[in-house]
Design a protein around this motif. Structure first.
Motif, PDB file in Angstrom:
ATOM      1  N   ARG A  85       0.850  -1.197   0.000  1.00  0.00           N
ATOM      2  CA  ARG A  85       0.000   0.000   0.000  1.00  0.00           C
ATOM      3  C   ARG A  85       0.885   1.246   0.000  1.00  0.00           C
ATOM      4  O   ARG A  85       1.900   1.298   0.708  1.00  0.00           O
ATOM      5  CB  ARG A  85      -0.921  -0.001   1.223  1.00  0.00           C
ATOM      6  CG  ARG A  85      -1.894  -1.176   1.229  1.00  0.00           C
ATOM      7  CD  ARG A  85      -2.841  -1.102   2.419  1.00  0.00           C
ATOM      8  NE  ARG A  85      -3.629  -2.311   2.544  1.00  0.00           N
ATOM      9  CZ  ARG A  85      -4.771  -2.544   1.871  1.00  0.00           C
ATOM     10  NH1 ARG A  85      -5.228  -1.610   1.050  1.00  0.00           N
ATOM     11  NH2 ARG A  85      -5.428  -3.657   2.042  1.00  0.00           N
ATOM     12  N   HIS A  86       0.468   2.255  -0.729  1.00  0.00           N
ATOM     13  CA  HIS A  86       1.313   3.448  -0.891  1.00  0.00           C
ATOM     14  C   HIS A  86       1.446   4.245   0.399  1.00  0.00           C
ATOM     15  O   HIS A  86       2.329   5.086   0.533  1.00  0.00           O
ATOM     16  CB  HIS A  86       0.753   4.339  -2.009  1.00  0.00           C
ATOM     17  CG  HIS A  86      -0.589   4.944  -1.682  1.00  0.00           C
ATOM     18  ND1 HIS A  86      -0.724   6.130  -1.001  1.00  0.00           N
ATOM     19  CD2 HIS A  86      -1.856   4.506  -1.947  1.00  0.00           C
ATOM     20  CE1 HIS A  86      -2.000   6.412  -0.861  1.00  0.00           C
ATOM     21  NE2 HIS A  86      -2.715   5.444  -1.418  1.00  0.00           N
ATOM     22  N   THR A  87       0.557   3.987   1.368  1.00  0.00           N
ATOM     23  CA  THR A  87       0.631   4.714   2.635  1.00  0.00           C
ATOM     24  C   THR A  87       1.648   4.108   3.606  1.00  0.00           C
ATOM     25  O   THR A  87       1.940   4.705   4.643  1.00  0.00           O
ATOM     26  CB  THR A  87      -0.748   4.719   3.318  1.00  0.00           C
ATOM     27  OG1 THR A  87      -1.211   3.363   3.452  1.00  0.00           O
ATOM     28  CG2 THR A  87      -1.750   5.518   2.496  1.00  0.00           C
ATOM     29  N   ALA A  88       2.183   2.932   3.262  1.00  0.00           N
ATOM     30  CA  ALA A  88       3.115   2.254   4.173  1.00  0.00           C
ATOM     31  C   ALA A  88       4.471   2.945   4.171  1.00  0.00           C
ATOM     32  O   ALA A  88       4.886   3.565   3.178  1.00  0.00           O
ATOM     33  CB  ALA A  88       3.273   0.793   3.774  1.00  0.00           C
ATOM     34  N   ARG A  89       5.140   2.849   5.317  1.00  0.00           N
ATOM     35  CA  ARG A  89       6.513   3.341   5.372  1.00  0.00           C
ATOM     36  C   ARG A  89       7.397   2.407   4.546  1.00  0.00           C
ATOM     37  O   ARG A  89       7.254   1.191   4.611  1.00  0.00           O
ATOM     38  CB  ARG A  89       6.979   3.364   6.830  1.00  0.00           C
ATOM     39  CG  ARG A  89       8.323   4.033   7.021  1.00  0.00           C
ATOM     40  CD  ARG A  89       8.756   3.955   8.474  1.00  0.00           C
ATOM     41  NE  ARG A  89      10.036   4.582   8.673  1.00  0.00           N
ATOM     42  CZ  ARG A  89      10.747   4.489   9.798  1.00  0.00           C
ATOM     43  NH1 ARG A  89      10.272   3.808  10.823  1.00  0.00           N
ATOM     44  NH2 ARG A  89      11.917   5.090   9.920  1.00  0.00           N
ATOM     45  N   HIS A  90       8.295   2.983   3.762  1.00  0.00           N
ATOM     46  CA  HIS A  90       9.131   2.215   2.833  1.00  0.00           C
ATOM     47  C   HIS A  90       8.258   1.469   1.824  1.00  0.00           C
ATOM     48  O   HIS A  90       8.553   0.311   1.456  1.00  0.00           O
ATOM     49  CB  HIS A  90      10.036   1.219   3.564  1.00  0.00           C
ATOM     50  CG  HIS A  90      10.928   1.841   4.585  1.00  0.00           C
ATOM     51  ND1 HIS A  90      11.774   2.897   4.300  1.00  0.00           N
ATOM     52  CD2 HIS A  90      11.106   1.569   5.912  1.00  0.00           C
ATOM     53  CE1 HIS A  90      12.431   3.238   5.401  1.00  0.00           C
ATOM     54  NE2 HIS A  90      12.040   2.467   6.384  1.00  0.00           N
ATOM     55  N   ALA A  91       7.179   2.088   1.390  1.00  0.00           N
ATOM     56  CA  ALA A  91       6.280   1.453   0.422  1.00  0.00           C
ATOM     57  C   ALA A  91       7.022   1.123  -0.869  1.00  0.00           C
ATOM     58  O   ALA A  91       7.945   1.832  -1.289  1.00  0.00           O
ATOM     59  CB  ALA A  91       5.099   2.372   0.127  1.00  0.00           C
TER      60      ALA A  91
END
Length: 1053
Positions: A85-91
């Motif tokens: 998911r694009h909202t994840a850290r280190h996406a």
């Protein structure tokens, strides 16, 4: 010997060679240190942009070791959850996502290993769920074209493609987001058409091979496997892909095909089968998929099910299958739970196909009963058309399927055939007694995978909704319970009798049946007597809450005592465990009378304890302990005679439980809590044994602390309720364990706050010591500042108690020490800042009005604490206020205004009187306070008149001491003044201590008007007499306010 270990964090640069090396070490190395180092290396690379595409590259390389590839796909699958998911850290970056998506299908199409192909399909499904249709709009188009191409050219590719589609449909079908559901429904018609063609083609191929000899076996292997996968997908699509499946022609066509092929395939797995033996299992799986389709359609689309083609004949056909199976039920091998899980995560079950199909038939009939009598309740909007469809579905099932003849037939077959205890059941009983008993219990889930428990549930459904079936059932009982009936048939009859308890209780004399039949049956000496004994224990627990008289209950208790006797050879482990488990329901019954059970209690406890030491399963131990807890609780004070035996056993149970077996310790704590509550004051003799266990459970460094916290606090609270001063020294030391828990906003924190308050009342000297005083006040300060109203109010009350205790034991000096602590930990500053913000809020209006930091309820709490200080020593309050602003009028000018204004918000009459007394004590002080209070004479006169009048007129009586103003235990001039303390037989030692503590409170000792009159009179003399007082001060008071106070004075308060 090399002891060198790569330090965590010293990451090697990511490269294909390094990645394969790390995967190989983590997957295959026998050196634990090496595996740990490589795993740490892999974890370090997770944030690298090329890590996940590189993992996919390793997986796709078929030249790599299988374990390396397996670990690569597992890590890739885990990474999808964390970083896709694009909202994840280190996406994962868009370009890497595109690369991964472009190679997903390749990972399943060319993969011969089914396990690897499955996990790649899981990765694909996760990405579908997140990206389709917004980020990957052509995903289904690509997959559909790939399936078409594979179907025309390569069966291995088709197997992989169908596996991917199956996982995608399962993933989207279980999604909660409407986006995913809508996306799946949009492509469903195209998928159903494609899969229907593939399924028809593949089934026709292997049928032609086995019936006509056309084709080759290698292709048939793929064909039967691919047809099964296609069927699995179709089963899900037709149930979740359509809102009204019955309205779609393709669904209706597939539904009809499922029925015709069910009969066709069923004949193929019979004794005279046209299907080769090696393939019968696969065809059997097709049949199971058909049954799942029919059941899921009835459960998920109840309005559509009856209106699909031939659904009523289908349900009747299932019943005929069940009837046919009932003839051989006694000889069938039974279904057993097998080790391991299916690919869907469900438990595996092994058993004859015929029995599995019969079970599915029973489940379908249960679902039909639910549609007819339990319409789905929903808050979602439904159109008039949808509601009408539901009504039609109910009408069709009730009129066309659930006819009286059908119902009677179902009842007769279930009771006479499917309740029979089989040889296979007895073998499973003897193979694993504890496991079998746990699976078969009433609240277990055995009905989902075993015929006999499912038949019981279906009979309960029938009797619940068709009570008229009770009459023919009674006739069967009369026949089945004759003395010459064999044990197996009688056990089946008793099973039906238990199911029918709620229906036939008015027509069936169970008390007579108990004394004439059950008492004799429970003593039968036969090889199969244990079957009947187990059933009798269950039967009694089913009837106890329906209709068993008090006169018959001694016989019930005697039967259970007999069933738990290990010296009787027919009371094997299952019989005794069942009796112990069902005894809980006997004791829980509303009409349970301790005095009647008392003669059987000693033997019952001994038998339960003995059984507890024999069993091995934690679940069984918990069940026995729960029965002990219920009996201890229901026996009330009568349990005292058996307390010693119980308290000898519980520490042993505690010690025998492994460190991770917290549920056993939870039960032990619950029993101790029930024992303390039942034995009341007599339980104090067990504190020496209980407190060490409680200390261990409350130890924050213990691994089980969080698991045991609720039961521990319940027990602690129960002990405090039954304790009186002086407390057990070990119990006093435990108070420190409660303080850290007060800062949490939970029910446990509330209970711990109650416990701390109890300590203040029961052991004030200990709380006021230097070691505990400030930690206690600091913890109470956090509670006082809590957002929870309950915690905040209880925190304020507890601070009041500390101030009162300090005054009682140390006078003004003691209160001064407490005030100093409150100042140094910042409580008083927080209070005054909050009160000042409330005052400022009242001084501003309009859009720019300042918001108060506290509400009026918390204001009242704060003023109660200030009033306690003033009531103890007004000079200490003034000195404290001066430390925040000197001279005193800087603080008093706004504080006095807000304090008097808060009287309008004081719903608690005790708090109102407390503030009145505290403010009145300020009249004792000389200047500058004297002039400050005289300047507010009108506020004081209004307060005195209001409070004194309310207390004189109050008939509700405040709290804790009796009735209202006319109550003989209260003063007729002040409803809060107690003239006599009267307790009750239900009072705990804590209740007595709390009442005695409250009785010393000036709020309950001092008549308000007399208190005010004395200080007003003293002030009048200090300012030069009545004439000077009236000329200089009373003249500034509103006439109505003055007249109101004068009327109060004339009436004597």
């Amino acid at each position: 010997m090399n002891f060198a270990i790569e330090a965590p964090g010293e990451a090697a640069p990511l490269s294909p060679w390094e990645l394969v090396k790390a995967l190989s070490g983590a997957a295959t190395s026998t050196d634990h240190a090496q595996r740990q180092s490589d795993s740490q290396q892999l974890q370090t690379w997770e944030s690298h942009p090329d890590y996940y595409p590189s993992l996919q590259t390793v997986y796709l390389d078929t030249q790599q070791d299988k374990q390396v590839r397996f670990l690569a796909i597992i890590l890739l699958k885990n990474g999808m959850d964390k970083y896709w998911r694009h909202t994840a850290r280190h996406a994962i970056k868009p370009e890497q996502k595109h690369l991964i998506r472009s190679r997903l299908l390749q990972g399943s199409f060319n993969e011969e290993d089914k396990t690897l192909a499955l996990h790649n399909a899981l990765v694909t499904a996760k990405i579908f769920r997140i990206d389709y249709p917004t980020e990957w709009p052509d995903a289904f188009s690509i997959l559909v074209e790939a399936i078409k191409a594979a179907n025309a050219s390569n069966p291995l590719h088709l197997r992989g493609a169908l596996l991917v589609l199956l996982r995608v449909v399962k993933e989207l079908g279980t999604a909660r987001l409407r986006k995913s559901q809508t996306a799946l429904q949009a492509v469903t018609p195209e998928l159903v058409e494609l899969l229907g063609a593939i399924y028809t083609e593949k089934t026709a191929y292997w049928q032609d091979l086995w019936t006509k000899g056309h084709g080759d076996e290698d292709t048939a292997d793929f064909a039967v496997e691919n047809s099964l996968t296609a069927l699995k997908i179709l089963r899900r699509l037709v149930t979740v892909g359509y809102e009204q499946p019955h309205a779609d022609s393709m669904v209706c066509g597939f539904w009809s095909l499922s029925q015709s092929q069910f009969d066709q395939f069923l004949s193929g797995v019979s004794q005279d089968s046209w299907i080769p033996v090696p393939y019968q299992d696969m065809v059997g799986k097709h049949l199971i998929q058909f049954t799942k389709l029919h059941i899921e359609m009835s459960e998920t689309r109840p309005a559509s099910f009856p209106q699909l083609p031939n659904s009523i004949p289908l349900a009747k056909a299932y019943w005929n299958l069940v009837k046919g199976f009932s003839e051989v039920f006694e000889k069938s091998g039974g279904i057993k739970q097998a080790p391991g899980e299916t690919s869907g995560g469900n438990r595996k079950h092994d058993g004859p196909l015929y029995e599995k199909l019969a079970l599915k038939g029973l489940l379908l009939l249960r679902s039909c009963m639910a549609i007819a009598h339990h319409p789905v309740q929903t808050f979602m909007y439904r159109s008039a058309q949808a509601k009408e469809m539901e009504k039609q579905a109910v009408h069709i099932l009730r009129d066309d399927l659930l006819t009286r003849d059908m119902l009677l037939d179902m009842m007769q077959v279930i009771v006479s055939k499917l309740f029979i205890f089989r040889k296979s059941d007895l073998e499973a009983w003897e193979e694993d007694p504890e496991g079998w008993e746990a699976q078969e219990r009433t609240e277990g889930q055995a009905y989902e995978w075993a015929v006999r428990p499912c038949a019981e549930r279906l009979l309960l459904d029938l009797l619940t909704h068709y009570k008229e079936l009770g009459e023919p059932l009674l006739a069967y009982f009369d026949l089945a319970t004759k003395a010459d009936m064999d044990i197996v048939s009688k056990e089946a009859a008793y099973c039906a009798l238990g199911c029918a308890a709620a229906v036939i209780h008015q027509s069936f004399n169970f008390d007579s049946f108990l004394t004439t039949s059950l008492v004799k049956d429970v003593q039968l000496q036969d090889r199969l007597a244990k079957l009947l004994r187990r059933r009798i224990a269950i039967l009694l627990s089913q009837w106890i809450s329906i209709k068993i008289s008090q006169a018959s209950r001694p016989a019930v208790y005697d039967i259970f005592r007999h069933l738990m006797n290990p010296d009787d050879q027919h009371n094997d482990e299952v019989v005794r465990i069942t009796a112990a488990r069902q005894l809980k329901y006997i004791a829980e019954d509303f009409e349970f009378i301790p005095e009647i059970f008392y003669p059987f209690a000693a033997d019952t406890f001994n038998l339960l304890v003995s059984l507890l030491q024999e069993v091995e399963s934690d679940e069984t131990k918990l069940a026995i302990l729960d029965t002990v807890r219920v009996i201890v609780s229901r026996m009330e004070t009568h349990i005292s005679q058996f307390g010693d035996a119980i308290m000898v056993t519980l520490p042993k149970v505690w010690e025998s439980a492994a460190s991770e077996e917290y549920m056993i310790k939870q039960s032990a704590l619950a029993i101790m809590s029930a024992l303390v509550s039942s034995m009341r004051v007599e339980s104090t003799r067990y504190q020496g044994a209980i407190i060490p266990l409680l200390n261990e459970a409350m130890n924050p460094e213990s691994a089980l602390h969080l698991h045991l916290i609720e039961e521990s606090v319940d027990l602690w609270k129960a002990i405090m309720m039954q304790s009186s001063p002086p407390l057990n020294p070990d119990l006093i030391q435990m108070v420190e364990l409660a303080l850290p828990l007060l800062e949490y906003e939970s029910e446990v924190a509330n209970q711990c706050l109650e416990i701390v308050k109890d300590y203040i009342i029961l052991a004030p000297n200990t709380i006021l010591t230097d070691a505990l005083r400030r930690p206690t006040l600091s913890a109470l300060a956090k509670a006082l500042d809590s957002k929870s109203r309950e915690q905040s109010q209880l925190g304020a009350k507890s601070v009041e108690h500390v101030i009162r205790a300090a005054e009682e034991f140390g006078g003004g000096q003691g209160v001064s020490i407490v005030i100093q602590d409150l100042l140094e930990i910042g409580v008083l500053r927080t209070m005054l800042e909050g009160l000042h913000s409330a005052w400022e809020s009242g001084q501003t209006t309009g859009p720019k009005r300042r918001a108060s930091k506290i509400n009026s309820l918390k204001e009242t709490d704060y003023f109660a604490i200030l009033a306690r200080i003033a009531l103890a020593d007004p000079a200490l309050l003034v000195g404290m206020l001066t430390s925040f602003g000197s001279p005193i009028d800087q603080v008093w000018s706004w504080l006095g205004t807000q304090w008097f204004a808060n009287f309008d918000c004081m719903a608690d009459v005790e708090r109102g009187k407390l503030s009145c007394l505290g403010l009145t004590r300020l009249w004792e002080l000389p200047n500058p306070v004297q002039d400050l209070v005289l300047a507010r004479l009108q506020d004081y006169l209004s307060m005195w008149t209001s409070v004194a009048t309310e207390l004189a007129d109050d008939t509700t009586g405040g709290s804790s001491g009796g009735g209202g103003a006319d109550d003989p235990l209260r003063s007729s001039r002040d409803s809060l003044v107690w003239t006599e303390i009267v307790g009750s037989e239900y009072d705990t030692p804590l209740d007595v201590s709390e009442r005695e503590f409250a009785a010393k409170d000036p709020v309950h000792r001092v008549v308000t008007f007399d208190f005010v009159k004395a200080r007003l009179g003293d002030m009048v003399q200090r300012v030069g007499g009545e004439q000077a007082f009236e000329a200089n001060w009373a003249v500034n008071v509103d006439r109505e306010v003055l007249a109101g106070f004068q009327r109060l004075s004339q009436s004597g308060g």
